[in-house]
Design an enzyme around this catalytic site. Sequence first.
Site, PDB file in Angstrom:
ATOM      1  N   GLY A  12       0.833  -1.201   0.000  1.00 41.00           N
ATOM      2  CA  GLY A  12       0.000   0.000   0.000  1.00 41.00           C
ATOM      3  C   GLY A  12       0.867   1.250   0.000  1.00 41.00           C
ATOM      4  N   GLN A  13       0.206   2.409   0.004  1.00 43.79           N
ATOM      5  CA  GLN A  13       0.942   3.685  -0.019  1.00 43.79           C
ATOM      6  C   GLN A  13       1.940   3.797   1.151  1.00 43.79           C
ATOM      7  N   ASP A  14       1.438   3.645   2.373  1.00 40.07           N
ATOM      8  CA  ASP A  14       2.307   3.854   3.540  1.00 40.07           C
ATOM      9  C   ASP A  14       3.349   2.745   3.656  1.00 40.07           C
ATOM     10  N   ASP A  59      -2.552 -12.945   5.093  1.00 39.85           N
ATOM     11  CA  ASP A  59      -3.876 -12.326   5.074  1.00 39.85           C
ATOM     12  C   ASP A  59      -4.338 -12.149   6.522  1.00 39.85           C
ATOM     13  N   LEU A  60      -4.819 -10.955   6.852  1.00 36.74           N
ATOM     14  CA  LEU A  60      -5.264 -10.708   8.234  1.00 36.74           C
ATOM     15  C   LEU A  60      -6.530 -11.501   8.594  1.00 36.74           C
ATOM     16  N   ALA A  82      -1.969  -2.965   7.115  1.00 33.15           N
ATOM     17  CA  ALA A  82      -2.962  -3.639   6.263  1.00 33.15           C
ATOM     18  C   ALA A  82      -4.370  -3.285   6.723  1.00 33.15           C
ATOM     19  N   ALA A  83      -5.232  -3.029   5.780  1.00 30.50           N
ATOM     20  CA  ALA A  83      -6.634  -2.754   6.113  1.00 30.50           C
ATOM     21  C   ALA A  83      -7.465  -2.683   4.837  1.00 30.50           C
ATOM     22  N   THR A 126      -6.800   6.133  12.753  1.00 31.87           N
ATOM     23  CA  THR A 126      -7.186   7.142  11.761  1.00 31.87           C
ATOM     24  C   THR A 126      -8.035   8.274  12.339  1.00 31.87           C
ATOM     25  N   GLU A 128     -10.535   9.329  11.001  1.00 29.64           N
ATOM     26  CA  GLU A 128     -11.951   8.991  10.753  1.00 29.64           C
ATOM     27  C   GLU A 128     -12.647   8.601  12.061  1.00 29.64           C
ATOM     28  N   TYR A 150     -15.855   1.383   8.589  1.00 34.19           N
ATOM     29  CA  TYR A 150     -14.390   1.491   8.634  1.00 34.19           C
ATOM     30  C   TYR A 150     -13.951   2.135   9.948  1.00 34.19           C
ATOM     31  N   LYS A 154     -11.948   0.673  13.240  1.00 32.40           N
ATOM     32  CA  LYS A 154     -10.664   1.258  13.650  1.00 32.40           C
ATOM     33  C   LYS A 154     -10.692   1.717  15.118  1.00 32.40           C
ATOM     34  N   HIS A 180      -3.337  11.384   4.705  1.00 29.80           N
ATOM     35  CA  HIS A 180      -2.020  11.667   4.129  1.00 29.80           C
ATOM     36  C   HIS A 180      -1.944  11.047   2.749  1.00 29.80           C
TER      37      HIS A 180
HETATM   38  P1  NAP Z   1      -3.619   1.240   1.319  1.00 33.61           P
HETATM   39  O1  NAP Z   1      -2.764   1.864   0.272  1.00 33.61           O
HETATM   40  O2  NAP Z   1      -5.027   0.890   0.990  1.00 33.61           O
HETATM   41  O3  NAP Z   1      -2.875  -0.066   1.841  1.00 33.61           O
HETATM   42  C1  NAP Z   1      -3.502  -1.057   2.640  1.00 33.61           C
HETATM   43  C2  NAP Z   1      -2.952  -2.410   2.261  1.00 33.61           C
HETATM   44  O4  NAP Z   1      -3.600  -3.438   3.037  1.00 33.61           O
HETATM   45  C3  NAP Z   1      -3.170  -2.778   0.789  1.00 33.61           C
HETATM   46  O5  NAP Z   1      -1.954  -3.234   0.238  1.00 33.61           O
HETATM   47  C4  NAP Z   1      -4.205  -3.890   0.872  1.00 33.61           C
HETATM   48  O6  NAP Z   1      -4.127  -4.817  -0.177  1.00 33.61           O
HETATM   49  C5  NAP Z   1      -3.844  -4.546   2.186  1.00 33.61           C
HETATM   50  N1  NAP Z   1      -4.937  -5.418   2.660  1.00 33.61           N
HETATM   51  C6  NAP Z   1      -6.270  -5.251   2.487  1.00 33.61           C
HETATM   52  N2  NAP Z   1      -6.946  -6.281   3.027  1.00 33.61           N
HETATM   53  C7  NAP Z   1      -6.021  -7.122   3.546  1.00 33.61           C
HETATM   54  C8  NAP Z   1      -6.079  -8.379   4.212  1.00 33.61           C
HETATM   55  N3  NAP Z   1      -7.241  -9.006   4.457  1.00 33.61           N
HETATM   56  N4  NAP Z   1      -4.932  -8.975   4.610  1.00 33.61           N
HETATM   57  C9  NAP Z   1      -3.748  -8.386   4.351  1.00 33.61           C
HETATM   58  N5  NAP Z   1      -3.605  -7.217   3.705  1.00 33.61           N
HETATM   59  C10 NAP Z   1      -4.739  -6.585   3.313  1.00 33.61           C
HETATM   60  O7  NAP Z   1      -3.647   2.168   2.612  1.00 33.61           O
HETATM   61  P2  NAP Z   1      -2.605   3.282   3.093  1.00 33.61           P
HETATM   62  O8  NAP Z   1      -3.079   4.603   2.634  1.00 33.61           O
HETATM   63  O9  NAP Z   1      -1.216   2.842   2.828  1.00 33.61           O
HETATM   64  O10 NAP Z   1      -2.883   3.259   4.671  1.00 33.61           O
HETATM   65  C11 NAP Z   1      -2.166   2.371   5.540  1.00 33.61           C
HETATM   66  C12 NAP Z   1      -2.970   2.161   6.806  1.00 33.61           C
HETATM   67  O11 NAP Z   1      -3.189   3.414   7.443  1.00 33.61           O
HETATM   68  C13 NAP Z   1      -4.368   1.547   6.602  1.00 33.61           C
HETATM   69  O12 NAP Z   1      -4.608   0.705   7.694  1.00 33.61           O
HETATM   70  C14 NAP Z   1      -5.297   2.741   6.639  1.00 33.61           C
HETATM   71  O13 NAP Z   1      -6.591   2.363   7.063  1.00 33.61           O
HETATM   72  C15 NAP Z   1      -4.585   3.626   7.644  1.00 33.61           C
HETATM   73  N6  NAP Z   1      -4.775   5.060   7.487  1.00 33.61           N
HETATM   74  C16 NAP Z   1      -4.546   5.665   6.299  1.00 33.61           C
HETATM   75  C17 NAP Z   1      -4.697   7.029   6.175  1.00 33.61           C
HETATM   76  C18 NAP Z   1      -4.411   7.735   4.874  1.00 33.61           C
HETATM   77  O14 NAP Z   1      -4.807   8.891   4.745  1.00 33.61           O
HETATM   78  N7  NAP Z   1      -3.716   7.130   3.949  1.00 33.61           N
HETATM   79  C19 NAP Z   1      -5.092   7.793   7.296  1.00 33.61           C
HETATM   80  C20 NAP Z   1      -5.271   7.153   8.512  1.00 33.61           C
HETATM   81  C21 NAP Z   1      -5.101   5.778   8.608  1.00 33.61           C
HETATM   82  P3  NAP Z   1      -5.080  -4.603  -1.502  1.00 33.61           P
HETATM   83  O15 NAP Z   1      -4.418  -3.526  -2.284  1.00 33.61           O
HETATM   84  O16 NAP Z   1      -5.049  -5.951  -2.125  1.00 33.61           O
HETATM   85  O17 NAP Z   1      -6.432  -4.207  -1.003  1.00 33.61           O
HETATM   86  P1  GDP Z   2     -11.415   9.546   3.714  1.00 29.53           P
HETATM   87  O1  GDP Z   2     -11.315  10.824   4.495  1.00 29.53           O
HETATM   88  O2  GDP Z   2     -10.599   8.449   4.278  1.00 29.53           O
HETATM   89  O3  GDP Z   2     -12.806   9.110   3.463  1.00 29.53           O
HETATM   90  O4  GDP Z   2     -10.688   9.866   2.301  1.00 29.53           O
HETATM   91  P2  GDP Z   2     -11.288  10.088   0.824  1.00 29.53           P
HETATM   92  O5  GDP Z   2     -10.184  10.670   0.030  1.00 29.53           O
HETATM   93  O6  GDP Z   2     -11.914   8.841   0.313  1.00 29.53           O
HETATM   94  O7  GDP Z   2     -12.452  11.164   1.038  1.00 29.53           O
HETATM   95  C1  GDP Z   2     -12.195  12.430   1.604  1.00 29.53           C
HETATM   96  C2  GDP Z   2     -13.458  13.279   1.524  1.00 29.53           C
HETATM   97  O8  GDP Z   2     -13.696  13.606   0.159  1.00 29.53           O
HETATM   98  C3  GDP Z   2     -14.726  12.578   2.031  1.00 29.53           C
HETATM   99  O9  GDP Z   2     -15.450  13.475   2.821  1.00 29.53           O
HETATM  100  C4  GDP Z   2     -15.497  12.250   0.758  1.00 29.53           C
HETATM  101  O10 GDP Z   2     -16.920  12.245   0.929  1.00 29.53           O
HETATM  102  C5  GDP Z   2     -15.083  13.429  -0.120  1.00 29.53           C
HETATM  103  N1  GDP Z   2     -15.250  13.164  -1.558  1.00 29.53           N
HETATM  104  C6  GDP Z   2     -15.901  13.965  -2.444  1.00 29.53           C
HETATM  105  N2  GDP Z   2     -15.896  13.416  -3.650  1.00 29.53           N
HETATM  106  C7  GDP Z   2     -15.224  12.238  -3.559  1.00 29.53           C
HETATM  107  C8  GDP Z   2     -14.898  11.236  -4.514  1.00 29.53           C
HETATM  108  O11 GDP Z   2     -15.225  11.294  -5.677  1.00 29.53           O
HETATM  109  N3  GDP Z   2     -14.184  10.171  -4.049  1.00 29.53           N
HETATM  110  C9  GDP Z   2     -13.769  10.077  -2.744  1.00 29.53           C
HETATM  111  N4  GDP Z   2     -13.036   9.032  -2.365  1.00 29.53           N
HETATM  112  N5  GDP Z   2     -14.105  11.019  -1.815  1.00 29.53           N
HETATM  113  C10 GDP Z   2     -14.812  12.089  -2.222  1.00 29.53           C
END
Ligand code: NAP
Ligand code: GDP
Length: 340
Positions: A12-14, A59-60, A82-83, A126, A128, A150, A154, A180
Site C-alpha cells: 500500500g501507499q504507507d 492475510d489478516l 494492512a486494512a 485514523t 476517521e 471502517y 478502527k 495523508h
Molecule cells: P492502502 O494503500 O489501501 O494499503 C492497505 C494495504 O492493506 C493494501 O496493500 C491492501 O491490499 C492490504 N490489505 C487489504 N486487506 C487485507 C487483508 N485481508 N490482509 C492483508 N492485507 C490486506 O492504505 P494506506 O493509505 O497505505 O494506509 C495504511 C494504513 O493506514 C491503513 O490501515 C489505513 O486504514 C490507515 N490510514 C490511512 C490514512 C491515509 O490517509 N492514507 C489515514 C489514517 C489511517 P489490496 O491492495 O489488495 O487491497
Molecule cells: P477519507 O477521508 O478516508 O474518506 O478519504 P477520501 O479521500 O476517500 O475522502 C475524503 C473526503 O472527500 C470525504 O469526505 C469524501 O466524501 C469526499 N469526496 C468527495 N468526492 C469524492 C470522490 O469522488 N471520491 C472520494 N473518495 N471522496 C470524495
Amino acid sequence: MSKTALITGVRGQDGAYLSKLLLSKGYKVVGTDRRRGDQNGWRFNYLGINDEVDVRYMDLLDTGNINHMIREIQPDEVYNLAAQSFVHVSFNQPELTCNVDAMGVVRLLEAIRTFKPDAKFYQASTSEMYGKIREKRQNEDTPFYPRSPYAVAKVFSHFMTVNYRESFNMFTCSGILFNHESPLRGLEFVTRKITYGIASIKLGLKQKITLGNLDAKRDWGYAKEYVEGMWKMMQHDTPGDYVLATGKNRTVRSFVEGACELAEIDIVWEGTGIEEKGIAAKSGKVIVDVSPAFYRPAEVEILLGDASKANKVLDWYPHTDSNALSKLMYSSDIEMLKKR
Ligand code: NAP
Ligand code: GDP
C-alpha cells in the site's frame, strides 16, 4: 545486528514509504500482503526498492497464517498497515471491513503475545475515528464518534492496541493519522482522483471528473513525512498514542481549484449540491460534476488535527502543506500520463 521490521499491507501507499525509510536506516524489512491476481509492485518500482523488501503472503483473515509468520520472522517491530482502507467501500462491505480492520488486529496482537511478546507493535489508526467531531481541533484526548463501518472497526482496534499495552505490558502504539496523500495514493481517494483527473484533462485524455461532497474538509499531509512519525513513535522509551496532522484543512472544492491552477485552467463554479459544476472559463466545458454515487450514507464533514503531542514528545513536524502536496502529486501524474 540490524533490526527486523514486519510491515503488513506493505504494497500500500504507507507500506511502500515506510519500507524505503526503514531500509535507509539499515533494517531488514519483511513485508506482507494478501494474495491478489495482480501482484505488480508499482509503488516499489516508483521508490526503487523492488528487490530489497522480502514480500510474503499474509492475510489478516487467516489466524494460522499470521501465527506462522510471527513465529518464523521473530520481528523486532511490527507495523500493522494492512486494512480495507476505503471508507466508501466499508458501507457495502461492513462485515469484511470489521473482520480485517478490527478482528485482524486481535489476531495479530495475539500472535505477537504468544510468539514474540517483546516485539513492538504499531497500529494504523485514523482521524476517521473522530467522525462527527466533538471538538474543533482533534487531539489524543478528543472523544471518538465514528461515522462508517471502517471508522467503527478502527476504534475497536485502537482500543485493543491500548488494552494489550495496559493488560500485558506490551509495547503497542496507536498512530492517529489524519489523511495523508502522495503520488503513491490509491486512485479511488479524492486527492489522487483529482490530481490524476485534472492531469488527464490537461493532456486531453479525459473530458471531466465526477466527484461527491465538495464541501468536505480534510487536514491533508504528505505520506512520506507521516511514516517518519510512525517510526519515531516506535523508538520512544514508552509506547503511546499520537495524532499526526498538519493543523490546516481545506475543502475538496478548494483542492480541485489548486489542481486546476497547476494545470493553468481557470475554473468557475455554477449551481449547488448535486447540480454543481466546475466549468473551464476559457472553453466553457464542464470539467467537474457531482454524482450522488460518491456521497456516503453518513459523512465526516470536517477534520482538523492537533499534533502538538507528536511535535513536543517526538520532535515530529510536517513540512509539506496541501499546496505543495498537490503540486507534487499533479507533477507526478502528468509525467506518468505522458509516458503512457
Ligand atoms: P492502502 O494503500 O489501501 O494499503 C492497505 C494495504 O492493506 C493494501 O496493500 C491492501 O491490499 C492490504 N490489505 C487489504 N486487506 C487485507 C487483508 N485481508 N490482509 C492483508 N492485507 C490486506 O492504505 P494506506 O493509505 O497505505 O494506509 C495504511 C494504513 O493506514 C491503513 O490501515 C489505513 O486504514 C490507515 N490510514 C490511512 C490514512 C491515509 O490517509 N492514507 C489515514 C489514517 C489511517 P489490496 O491492495 O489488495 O487491497
Ligand atoms: P477519507 O477521508 O478516508 O474518506 O478519504 P477520501 O479521500 O476517500 O475522502 C475524503 C473526503 O472527500 C470525504 O469526505 C469524501 O466524501 C469526499 N469526496 C468527495 N468526492 C469524492 C470522490 O469522488 N471520491 C472520494 N473518495 N471522496 C470524495
